[in-house]
Design a protein around this motif. Structure first.
Motif, PDB file in Angstrom:
ATOM      1  N   VAL A   1      46.599  52.457  40.369  1.00  0.00           N
ATOM      2  CA  VAL A   1      47.193  51.213  40.047  1.00  0.00           C
ATOM      3  C   VAL A   1      46.204  50.281  40.743  1.00  0.00           C
ATOM      4  O   VAL A   1      46.594  50.235  41.907  1.00  0.00           O
ATOM      5  CB  VAL A   1      48.600  51.297  40.102  1.00  0.00           C
TER       6      VAL A   1
ATOM      7  N   PHE B   1      44.498  43.254  36.115  1.00  0.00           N
ATOM      8  CA  PHE B   1      44.554  44.749  35.493  1.00  0.00           C
ATOM      9  C   PHE B   1      46.310  45.067  34.538  1.00  0.00           C
ATOM     10  O   PHE B   1      47.146  44.611  34.541  1.00  0.00           O
ATOM     11  CB  PHE B   1      44.956  45.568  36.722  1.00  0.00           C
ATOM     12  N   ASP B   2      45.996  45.421  33.357  1.00  0.00           N
ATOM     13  CA  ASP B   2      46.712  46.611  32.345  1.00  0.00           C
ATOM     14  C   ASP B   2      47.433  47.468  32.736  1.00  0.00           C
ATOM     15  O   ASP B   2      46.839  48.416  33.086  1.00  0.00           O
ATOM     16  CB  ASP B   2      45.871  45.744  31.146  1.00  0.00           C
ATOM     17  N   ASN B   3      48.943  47.461  33.232  1.00  0.00           N
ATOM     18  CA  ASN B   3      49.403  48.353  33.957  1.00  0.00           C
ATOM     19  C   ASN B   3      49.723  49.291  32.756  1.00  0.00           C
ATOM     20  O   ASN B   3      50.026  50.286  32.800  1.00  0.00           O
ATOM     21  CB  ASN B   3      50.716  48.102  34.484  1.00  0.00           C
ATOM     22  N   GLU B   4      49.540  49.268  31.351  1.00  0.00           N
ATOM     23  CA  GLU B   4      49.990  49.751  30.367  1.00  0.00           C
ATOM     24  C   GLU B   4      48.481  50.833  29.622  1.00  0.00           C
ATOM     25  O   GLU B   4      48.879  52.043  29.332  1.00  0.00           O
ATOM     26  CB  GLU B   4      50.931  49.223  28.768  1.00  0.00           C
ATOM     27  N   THR B   5      47.167  49.775  29.787  1.00  0.00           N
ATOM     28  CA  THR B   5      46.820  51.363  29.474  1.00  0.00           C
ATOM     29  C   THR B   5      45.449  51.260  31.164  1.00  0.00           C
ATOM     30  O   THR B   5      44.228  51.889  30.874  1.00  0.00           O
ATOM     31  CB  THR B   5      45.863  49.409  28.569  1.00  0.00           C
ATOM     32  N   MET B   6      46.130  50.816  31.723  1.00  0.00           N
ATOM     33  CA  MET B   6      44.914  51.405  32.525  1.00  0.00           C
ATOM     34  C   MET B   6      43.575  50.570  32.981  1.00  0.00           C
ATOM     35  O   MET B   6      43.216  51.659  33.522  1.00  0.00           O
ATOM     36  CB  MET B   6      45.316  53.224  33.729  1.00  0.00           C
ATOM     37  N   THR B   7      44.051  49.642  32.747  1.00  0.00           N
ATOM     38  CA  THR B   7      42.608  48.342  32.852  1.00  0.00           C
ATOM     39  C   THR B   7      42.235  48.119  33.626  1.00  0.00           C
ATOM     40  O   THR B   7      42.881  46.940  33.364  1.00  0.00           O
ATOM     41  CB  THR B   7      42.213  48.323  30.346  1.00  0.00           C
TER      42      THR B   7
ATOM     43  N   LYS C   1      38.160  51.753  33.399  1.00  0.00           N
ATOM     44  CA  LYS C   1      39.315  52.712  33.361  1.00  0.00           C
ATOM     45  C   LYS C   1      40.164  53.265  34.205  1.00  0.00           C
ATOM     46  O   LYS C   1      38.927  53.471  35.055  1.00  0.00           O
ATOM     47  CB  LYS C   1      39.788  53.747  32.237  1.00  0.00           C
ATOM     48  N   SER C   2      41.452  52.919  35.416  1.00  0.00           N
ATOM     49  CA  SER C   2      41.268  53.792  36.189  1.00  0.00           C
ATOM     50  C   SER C   2      42.554  54.327  36.701  1.00  0.00           C
ATOM     51  O   SER C   2      43.429  54.504  35.335  1.00  0.00           O
ATOM     52  CB  SER C   2      41.869  52.288  37.070  1.00  0.00           C
ATOM     53  N   ASP C   3      42.659  55.544  37.003  1.00  0.00           N
ATOM     54  CA  ASP C   3      43.429  56.553  37.367  1.00  0.00           C
ATOM     55  C   ASP C   3      44.545  55.935  38.762  1.00  0.00           C
ATOM     56  O   ASP C   3      45.772  57.216  38.599  1.00  0.00           O
ATOM     57  CB  ASP C   3      43.416  57.689  37.612  1.00  0.00           C
TER      58      ASP C   3
END
Length: 409
Positions: free
Chosen positions: A394, A331-337, A390-392
């Motif tokens: 974390v 999980f990429d916290n910056e891009t929320m991917t 994409k996720s809204d």
């Protein structure tokens, strides 16, 4: 009084790691020989070694099942196999037959032995006998009440542990000693090859009316003959602990990783909450909700409270309201991917819930789906394909994504 152990099934190396990650104190698994799940994804010695290392690094234990009723041919190579298991540093063997017990005491005398539920131990004198033969733990027969278990506990030495099933499938035969599968299909349940013939749908045929099938039905006086409800003791953790059971065993080496995660999580949280403050313990319905989402038959408390007709019911069908659709790998916290490994078909904009070891489940909508080459897709429909969303919210690595089946939406 020691804090009880949560013991989880490990039908594969992946499920072993899931069980440990979601809070199991110990796992039980089948190796290459002499276990009662011949059709499970049983462990090679190399996989046992990796699983033991994974568990021991986290302070957990691994038990290996050797609980068949062996015929003469099954004893060939037994000594070599026992030596191999000891070299892999497993913590205990689950055994049922005197031949394996005697051989283990001769070949690997320091190995801890647990008496399988297959041995049908239902009284304290039998438990004492097996303990005198070098058995450290008695896995009690499923047919006992909690009051009977209290009596057994009171009569045993302190260093003899008791283990009992608290969740999972039940058997129509006495603690699993069944001949039906062998008789009907030639597959011996007592040597690990059960065909679950008790789950088949049966009809009656009167000899002078061939071809006329009469369904077997239940009324207020009758009972279905073989199909068992699943055991579920999540609402009775205080009674289970107070009975003197040390190891709370979950059935299900043939079940999914999702099943293992959800069931272990519920029992882990319930036991921890009770142990933390028994006087002010309150049951949390979220624990039961987790258990209702996984594949299961109708639940009952089995024989623990001495109730009649709690083991049997009218259908062998599973209740399966949710499926696992993916496991988060990164999980990429910056891009929320999130990078997800697919487990069942899932579409863009599907609403999924997140199952992780800690905290309550929560949900989100899967948005902006791409494959591993960054091509836009609207469905992940290939087994174990890697895709991104994409996720809204974390997410974390190893989060399980589950989705309600359409008929439940």
């Amino acid at each position: 009084m020691r804090k009880p152990e949560i013991l989880a099934p490990a039908g594969s190396l992946e499920k072993l790691k899931v069980a440990i990650d979601f809070g199991a104190d110990a796992v039980y698994l089948g190796g290459s020989r002499l276990n009662l799940r011949a059709f499970a994804d049983n462990f090679t010695n190399e996989q046992i070694k990796e699983g033991v290392e994974y568990a021991h690094e986290r302070g957990r234990k691994v038990y290996v099942t050797m609980n068949v009723f062996p015929h003469n041919a099954d004893l060939e190579g037994l000594e070599k196999y026992l030596t191999e298991l000891q070299s892999l540093n497993v913590d205990a063997l689950i055994v049922s037959d005197p031949s394996i017990i005697v051989t283990a005491k001769e070949i690997i005398p320091d190995m801890e032995l647990h008496l399988s539920t297959q041995a049908n131990n239902v009284n304290w004198k039998s438990a004492k006998f097996w303990h005198s033969m070098g058995v450290k733990r008695i896995v009690l027969a499923r047919e006992l009440t909690l009051n009977e278990i209290k009596k057994i506990r009171a009569e045993l030495p302190e260093d003899c542990d008791l283990e009992a099933f608290v969740h999972g499938s039940m058997c129509m035969a006495y603690s699993g000693r069944c001949l039906l599968s062998n008789y009907m299909t030639g597959r011996d349940s007592n040597r690990g090859a059960c065909s679950q013939a008790c789950r088949y749908k049966y009809n009656l045929v009167e000899e002078k009316r061939p071809g006329e099938y009469f369904p077997i039905v239940e009324d207020e006086h009758g009972t279905y003959i073989m199909n068992s409800k699943d055991l579920c003791m999540i609402k009775h953790i205080p009674e289970v602990v107070e009975s003197g059971i040390y190891s709370l065993k979950i059935e299900g080496r043939m079940k999914s990783a999702y099943y293992v995660a959800a069931v272990v999580k519920s029992y882990r949280h319930a036991l921890d909450k009770y142990w933390e403050d028994p006087e002010h313990y309150e049951f949390n319905e979220d624990w039961m909700n987790n258990l209702l989402k996984v594949s299961h038959r109708d639940y009952s408390t089995g024989f623990y409270f001495g109730e009649n007709n709690r083991q049997i019911y009218d259908t062998s069908s599973y209740i399966r309201d949710y499926d696992i659709v993916g496991v988060v790998r990164e999980f990429d916290n910056e891009t929320m991917t999130a990078t997800v490994e697919q487990r069942n078909r899932v579409f863009e904009n599907d609403y999924v819930e997140v199952l992780r070891p800690e905290g309550n489940s929560f949900g989100f909508k899967m948005m902006d789906m791409h494959d591993h080459n960054d091509n836009k897709i609207d469905v992940a429909n290939r087994a174990q394909m890697i895709f991104k969303i994409k996720s809204d919210v974390v997410l974390k690595s190893n989060d399980m994504l589950i989705k309600a089946r359409k008929e439940n939406n």
